[in-house]
Design an enzyme around this catalytic site. Structure first.
Site, PDB file in Angstrom:
ATOM      1  N   SER A 667       0.820  -1.216   0.000  1.00  0.00           N
ATOM      2  CA  SER A 667       0.000   0.000   0.000  1.00  0.00           C
ATOM      3  C   SER A 667       0.853   1.265   0.000  1.00  0.00           C
ATOM      4  O   SER A 667       0.326   2.357  -0.136  1.00  0.00           O
ATOM      5  CB  SER A 667      -0.939   0.017   1.203  1.00  0.00           C
ATOM      6  N   LYS A 710      -5.843   5.255   8.081  1.00  0.00           N
ATOM      7  CA  LYS A 710      -4.645   5.942   7.600  1.00  0.00           C
ATOM      8  C   LYS A 710      -4.904   7.450   7.494  1.00  0.00           C
ATOM      9  O   LYS A 710      -4.091   8.272   7.953  1.00  0.00           O
ATOM     10  CB  LYS A 710      -4.246   5.391   6.235  1.00  0.00           C
TER      11      LYS A 710
END
Lengths: 827, 240
Positions: A667, A710
Site C-alpha cells: 500500500s 490511515k
C-alpha cells in the site's frame, strides 16, 4: 525545506460529502425498535444457511459440515439455531447402557434400550441387589436351610466319623494304636493300653511278632484306604452343600428377578443378559451373604440398603451412558463440546485405587460428547479439536467406522500397565459440525486426505452484505431482536442509523454492512449502558457515537503515544514544506479488534548503478514478500516507463524511516515511487500530503486497505502540529467507496482545512506532490520539457551514458562532470 | 482383673504339629483380639520316637508308608516349628497382637495344663481329617465339675455362642457326665456323632491331662479351655 505549492486545483479533491455515508434516520421508517418485529434469523448469510440446512437434513453419514467465516459473524449461534430446528423434527434416539459381560468381563456389553428405560433399569437393578443382600442371608439363616444343611453335614460327617471310629476300633481290637505325629499317622502295637516299644517287641516270640506285624499291616491298609477316600468324600460333601446352596439361591434370585424380567425381559438383548445375571448371582450367592451379614457390624448397625454401590456388586450394575426422556418432545440431541479432548469426545474409562492398584469395572465407563449427541448433531470448534491430542484422530475414526470406541490416550501410547476394559463399540449416527476459519479449511484439505471425505459440505459465513434499504430494515430488526433478547432500551431510529454507519465503517465500505455483528452488539450494549447512566428512555445516536468514542479512547493508548512522538519530533514527520526524495507514507496496524493508522516517512536515494532498486526493509528482513513485490514493480515501472531502449543504470535505495517492526503489503508503493521519482528528478515533494495506494507496472493506482484509519492517523498528526489548509491525503480512486471517516475529519475537509485526493495514476500523485505537471510523451517520443517525467528521463540518460563511459574505461572525468552538472541544474 | 493382669492375658495354642496348629491359630487370634490378649504358640514334642521307632507312618493323603525314625521326627518337628512360628507371627501382626512361641517336650494335654495361667485361654489344636461344619459344643450342665463349676459352665456357653456366631456355626451345650479321667464309650459316641467344629471345656471342671487327651481323641476337633477367672468382658464381647 522548500516552499510548497497549493494542490487544491488538481481536480482530484473529494468533497466532504464523499468522505462518509450517513444514514438518514427518517428514511428508516420507524421511531424506535419497539415498533419493529424482532428478527432472530441471520441476515446476509443465505449461502451459508443453505449449506448448513443441506448438511443437517442429509442422512448420508459423510455429509458432515465445516463452517467457516469471520469471528463474530454469529457462526456458532446461527448453526446451532439451524441444527436445533432440524433436530426438533427428528425423533429422540434410544438410550444406551453398558452392562457387565459375564462371559468376557473385560468387554462390557453395550445395549440399546427404548427411550427412558435406562434409568429405570438401573434403579431396578440396584433394588434387586439390595433386596438380595437382605433376602439371601435371611434365607440361609432360615430354619429350612439350617435343617437341610445340618442334615447334609450330619450325613457326611457321620459317614466318615463312623468309618474312622470303626477303623480305630478294629485297630484297637488288633492291638494297634493310631498315633498322630508331625510326619503323619504312625501305627504302633499296644498292649494293655500302652504302646509297645520296639525293643520289647523284638523280645517277643516269632509267631507273636508275626501276628503284630500282620495286624499293623492290616490296619495300615485300612487306614490308607480311608485316608485316600477322604478327598472324594469331601468333594461329594461340598457338591451336596453346593447343590443345596444353589437351590436356595435360585429360589431367592428367581423370586426377586421375576419382577425385573416381567418389566424389562421383552427388550431385545436384555433376556440373555438376565439369564447370565441370574446364573452369576446364584453362583456367587456368598457375596450377598457376606454383604448382608456385615450390615450389623460396627457401633451403628444399619440395614444394608445401598449395597449396590459396593464394588463386588458393580457387575450387576447398569451404567446408563445416555438416556432421553420417554415422552421426548425435544427431538434429536444437539451437543456442543467446548473442550473436545479425546476423552470428552469418545468417552473414557475411569479407575479407582484399591490396595495400591488401579482397577476398573463397567460402572466406571463415562460417556463422551459423541455418545450424548448420537442420533443428532455435535458442534465443535475446529481449532480446539485439532489442538487436543488424539482428538481429531478419534473423531475421524469414529466417523469413518460409524461407531464410538472408547480408547484412552494411555492405551494409544501403550502406557497402560493395569487391567482395563474394552467396551463394545456403540453404533454412531451423528452429524458433526466443525466451526473454523477459511485458512484452517484450506490447510485441512491440503494436509489431511480424510477431511474432504468426511466433511463434504462447507458453509462459509460472509463478513458483509450490501447496504441498501432492505438490508438496513433487516438490520434494524436484528437490533430489535438483540434489544428484546437482552432487555435493552429501545433504540431510536437515529441510534439504529448510527449503528448502520458503524457497520459500514466496520466493513470498511460505505456500500456494505458488516456482518461481524458481535462487535456491533457490544457497541449497542455499551450505548445502552450510557443511556441508562443518562436516564434516557431510548438509545439514540448520541449514545452510540459516545460509545464509539469511548471504544476508540480505550484503545487509543498506542496511537496517542505514536502521535505524541510525532508532535515531539521523536518520529520524524514533516507536515509542511517540501523535500526531495522524501514523502509521507501511511501505515495501519491492527491490535485485536482495533485498527489505527499513522504516517511514516519514506525516503529514496539514487546514484549511478546497474539498474538495482534496493529495498532496505527486505535487505534487513524487515520487509514482507508483498512489500518486496511492490518495490520490484517500481523497478519495473522505472525501467519500462523511462528510456525503454536504454539500460537502467541506476542504483536506488528505499527505506521506511524509523520502522523497526517490519513492513508488509504494497500500500506504500505509490508513495515509494513518488519518492524515487522525486530523487531522480530532483523535484521536491510536498510534506503536507501523505500518500497511500499501490501501483502496478503501468503506473495505475490500485486500492488498499485501512484507508479510513490511515487518513485519520495523518489528520491527527497534522491537527497536532496545526492544520495549515494545505494538508491532506492522496488515496486511490478505487478506495472512495471505502471512506467512512470520522466526523471531525469530514468537518475539516468541509471547512477547507484538510483535503482528500483520489487518484487513478501515479502521475496524478506526482502532480499533487510536486505542483509540476507529470508530463506526457509528445509526438517526438520525449516528455515535455519542464515536467517531472522529463527530468527523470534526463537523469536516467545521464546515468546510462556515465555507465557506458565507465564501461569503455574512457573519459571518466567527462562522465562525472556531466553528472555533476545535472545535479547542479536540479538543485 | 487389673490392667497388669489384662496385659498378661494369653491365648495358648498347643499342638503336636503344624497341621494341628494351623486351624486353631485363626480361632485363637480372634479370641485374643477380643480380650486384647497375647498369643503363645506351643509345639508339643511327644516322645514318640522312643515309643514307636520303626513304626510305619502314613501321610494324611494315605499312600505308601515310611518308617518312623528319630531323625525324621526331629526334622519334621523342626519344619513344623518354623511353619507354626511363621503363621503365628503373621496372624498376630495382622491383628496387632503380641506373640510368643516355644517348643517343649511332652504331650499337648500335659503342656496345655502345665503352661496355663489364671486368665489364660487354651486352644488345643486338632486337624480334623474331614472338613465339616459341625456345631460349637460346650461341655457343661449341672454335672460338670464340682464346686462353682456351674458358673464356669455358664460362661463357657456364652463363649461358645460368641464363637459360633463368629464362625457362622450352631452352638450347643452337652450335659456331661461326672468328672473322670477317661471318656466313656457312650460319651465318645455322642461326641463322634456331633461332629463338633470346636469343643469348649469348662476351665473349672478339674481337667487332667489324660482326660483332656481322651476328649481330644473322642471329639476329633480343636478343644478350647476357657479362662478360669470368669472374664466377663471376654465373654460379653465374644457373645455380642
Amino acid at each position: 525545506m522548500a516552499e510548497e505549492f497549493d494542490a487544491g486545483e488538481a481536480g482530484t479533491a473529494l468533497p466532504a460529502g464523499a468522505l462518509r455515508r450517513d444514514c438518514d434516520a427518517a428514511s428508516l421508517g420507524f421511531a424506535d425498535t419497539g415498533e419493529l418485529e424482532p428478527l432472530e434469523a441471520p441476515i446476509g448469510q443465505e449461502r451459508a444457511i443453505e449449506a448448513v440446512n443441506l448438511a443437517a437434513g442429509m442422512r448420508h453419514r459423510r455429509f458432515n459440515l465445516f463452517v467457516h467465516g469471520p469471528e463474530g459473524a454469529g457462526r456458532h449461534a446461527t448453526v446451532l439455531a439451524l441444527l436445533r430446528e432440524e433436530a426438533a423434527r427428528r425423533p429422540a434416539p434410544c438410550d444406551w447402557v453398558y452392562v457387565h459381560n459375564f462371559d468376557a468381563p473385560e468387554r462390557p456389553r453395550a445395549l440399546p434400550l427404548p427411550r427412558g428405560t435406562g434409568p429405570k433399569l438401573r434403579l431396578a437393578m440396584e433394588a434387586l441387589v439390595d433386596d438380595l443382600a437382605q433376602a439371601m442371608p435371611a434365607l440361609f439363616e432360615s430354619e429350612e436351610y439350617q435343617s437341610r444343611r445340618a442334615a447334609i453335614e450330619e450325613e457326611y460327617g457321620k459317614r466318615n466319623e463312623k468309618a474312622f471310629s470303626e477303623l480305630t476300633a478294629r485297630a484297637r481290637e488288633r492291638g494297634v494304636a493310631i498315633l498322630r505325629t508331625p510326619m503323619g499317622f504312625a501305627l504302633a502295637p499296644v498292649k494293655d493300653g500302652e504302646v509297645q516299644k520296639p525293643d520289647v517287641i523284638e523280645k517277643l516270640p516269632q509267631a507273636e511278632r508275626e501276628q503284630i506285624r500282620e495286624h499293623v499291616a492290616q490296619t495300615q491298609k485300612e487306614l490308607s484306604e480311608f485316608l485316600e477316600s477322604l478327598p472324594r468324600a469331601e468333594k461329594e460333601h461340598r457338591a451336596a452343600v453346593g447343590k443345596l446352596n444353589s437351590e436356595m439361591a435360585e429360589q431367592v434370585v428367581d423370586a426377586n428377578l421375576a419382577d425385573l424380567k416381567r418389566e424389562f425381559g421383552q427388550i431385545e438383548g436384555l433376556g440373555g443378559h438376565f439369564d447370565a445375571l441370574r446364573a452369576d448371582m446364584i453362583d456367587n450367592a456368598e457375596l450377598f451373604l457376606k454383604a448382608g451379614s456385615s450390615g450389623g457390624d460396627g457401633p451403628f448397625p444399619v440395614t444394608p440398603t445401598r449395597l449396590h454401590d459396593a464394588p463386588p456388586f458393580h457387575r450387576y450394575a447398569v451404567n446408563v451412558l445416555v438416556s432421553h426422556p420417554e415422552q421426548d418432545e425435544t427431538g434429536a440431541p444437539v451437543e456442543v463440546e467446548s473442550l473436545p479432548t479425546m476423552a470428552n469426545l469418545t468417552g473414557r474409562i475411569e479407575y479407582m485405587q484399591q490396595m495400591g492398584a488401579l482397577i476398573t469395572d463397567v460402572t466406571l465407563i463415562r460417556p463422551g460428547a459423541m455418545h450424548r449427541a448420537n442420533g443428532g448433531f455435535l458442534l465443535l470448534d475446529a481449532r480446539k479439536v485439532l489442538s487436543e491430542a488424539f482428538a481429531w484422530d478419534a473423531l475421524k475414526r469414529s466417523l469413518t467406522t460409524g461407531e464410538i470406541r472408547i480408547i484412552g490416550a494411555s492405551e494409544r501410547l501403550g502406557l497402560t500397565s493395569t487391567t482395563t476394559l474394552d467396551p463394545d463399540p456403540i453404533p454412531l449416527d451423528l452429524r458433526v459440525v466443525l466451526v473454523g476459519d477459511r485458512l484452517m479449511r484450506l490447510l485441512l484439505e491440503e494436509l489431511d486426505p480424510e477431511f474432504a471425505q468426511l466433511f463434504t459440505v462447507s458453509a462459509e459465513f460472509d463478513s458483509e452484505m450490501p447496504r441498501d434499504a432492505e438490508s438496513m430494515t433487516l438490520f434494524a430488526r436484528l437490533v430489535a431482536a438483540v434489544v428484546a433478547r437482552e432487555g435493552l432500551r429501545p433504540v431510536a431510529a437515529d441510534g439504529v442509523a448510527a449503528l448502520i454507519e458503524a457497520a459500514s465503517r466496520l466493513a470498511d465500505d460505505r456500500e456494505k454492512l458488516s456482518l461481524v455483528l458481535s462487535h456491533l452488539w457490544d457497541l449497542l450494549r455499551e450505548a445502552d449502558h450510557l443511556a441508562l447512566q443518562g436516564d434516557a428512555q431510548r438509545v439514540g445516536r448520541e449514545h452510540v457515537e459516545a460509545a464509539q468514542a469511548a471504544v476508540r479512547r480505550r484503545a487509543a493508548r498506542l496511537p496517542e503515544r505514536m502521535q505524541e512522538m510525532i508532535q515531539r519530533g521523536s518520529i520524524l514527520i514533516a507536515t509542511k514544506g517540501s523535500e526531495v526524495g522524501q514523502v509521507n507514507g501511511l501505515t495501519v496496524a491492527q491490535l485485536g479488534r482495533d485498527r489505527f493508522g499513522w504516517p511514516a516517512r519514506i525516503t529514496a536515494r539514487v546514484r549511478l548503478g546497474a539498474g538495482q532498486v534496493v529495498d532496505i526493509e527486505r535487505e534487513v528482513k524487515l520487509g514482507g514478500p508483498i512489500h518486496s513485490k511492490g518495490v520490484m514493480i517500481l523497478s519495473s515501472y522505472l525501467s519500462t516507463h523511462y528510456l525503454p531502449e536504454t539500460p537502467l543504470s541506476l542504483w536506488a535505495s528505499l527505506v521506511f524511516e524509523q520502522s523497526y517492526g517490519g513492513v508488509d503489503g504494497d500500500s506504500a508503493s505509490v508513495a515509494e515511487l513518488c519518492a524515487l521519482i522525486s530523487a531522480l528528478a530532483g523535484v521536491p515533494l510536498s510534506q503536507s500530503m501523505a500518500v497511500t495506494g499501490s501501483v502496478n507496472q503501468l503506473g495505475e493506482v490500485q486500492p488498499v486497505g485501512g484507508v479510513n484509519e490511515k487518513i485519520e492517523g495523518f489528520f491527527d498528526a497534522c491537527a497536532g502540529k496545526g492544520l495549515t489548509g494545505r494538508q491532506g491525503v492522496i488515496l486511490p480512486r478505487r478506495n472512495v467507496d471505502n471512506l467512512m471517516l470520522r466526523r471531525d475529519v469530514v468537518a475539516a475537509v468541509e471547512e477547507g482545512r484538510f483535503h482528500i485526493h483520489a487518484i487513478e495514476h501515479v502521475d496524478q500523485a506526482l502532480e499533487l506532490l510536486t505542483g509540476l505537471p507529470a508530463g506526457q510523451r509528445g509526438l517526438n517520443g520525449a516528455f515535455e520539457d519542464g515536467t517531472v517525467n522529463a527530468n527523470v528521463e534526463a537523469r536516467l540518460l545521464d546515468f546510462a551514458e556515465a555507465r557506458r563511459d565507465f564501461g569503455r574505461g574512457g573519459d571518466i572525468a567527462d562522465g562525472l562532470a556531466r553528472l555533476a552538472g545535472r545535479s547542479d541544474d536540479d538543485g | 482383673m487389673t490392667a497388669d493382669e489384662t496385659a498378661r492375658r494369653r491365648v495358648l495354642i498347643v499342638a503336636g504339629g503344624f497341621a494341628d496348629a494351623a486351624p486353631a491359630i485363626s480361632m485363637a487370634a480372634a479370641l485374643a483380639a477380643l480380650s486384647r490378649a497375647a498369643l503363645l504358640g506351643v509345639l508339643a514334642r511327644e516322645p514318640l520316637a522312643e515309643l514307636a521307632e520303626g513304626a510305619p507312618v502314613l501321610s494324611a493323603a494315605g499312600g505308601g508308608a515310611r518308617a518312623l525314625t528319630r531323625e525324621a521326627l526331629e526334622s519334621a518337628w523342626a519344619a513344623d516349628a518354623r511353619a507354626f512360628q511363621r503363621r503365628l507371627s503373621e496372624t498376630a501382626l495382622a491383628a496387632q497382637l503380641g506373640w510368643e512361641f516355644r517348643s517343649d517336650p511332652g504331650t499337648g494335654a500335659e503342656l496345655a495344663l502345665r503352661l496355663r495361667r489364671p486368665g489364660d485361654m487354651v486352644m488345643l489344636g486338632y486337624r480334623r481329617l474331614y472338613r465339616r461344619q459341625g456345631p460349637v459344643v460346650v461341655l457343661g450342665g449341672p454335672s460338670v465339675g464340682g464346686g462353682d463349676a456351674g458358673a464356669g459352665a455358664g460362661a463357657g456357653e456364652k463363649l461358645a455362642q460368641g464363637l459360633a456366631g463368629a464362625l457362622h456355626l450352631r452352638a450347643m451345650t452337652l450335659a456331661w457326665p461326672a468328672r473322670s479321667d477317661d471318656v466313656g464309650e457312650r460319651e465318645a459316641q455322642l461326641l463322634e456323632e456331633l461332629s463338633a467344629s470346636l469343643l469348649v471345656l469348662n476351665p473349672r471342671a478339674g481337667l487332667a491331662p489324660q482326660r483332656l487327651a481322651a476328649l481330644l481323641e473322642a471329639a476329633r476337633c480343636p478343644v478350647l479351655i476357657g479362662p478360669d477367672d470368669g472374664d466377663a468382658d471376654v465373654e460379653d464381647e465374644a457373645g455380642a
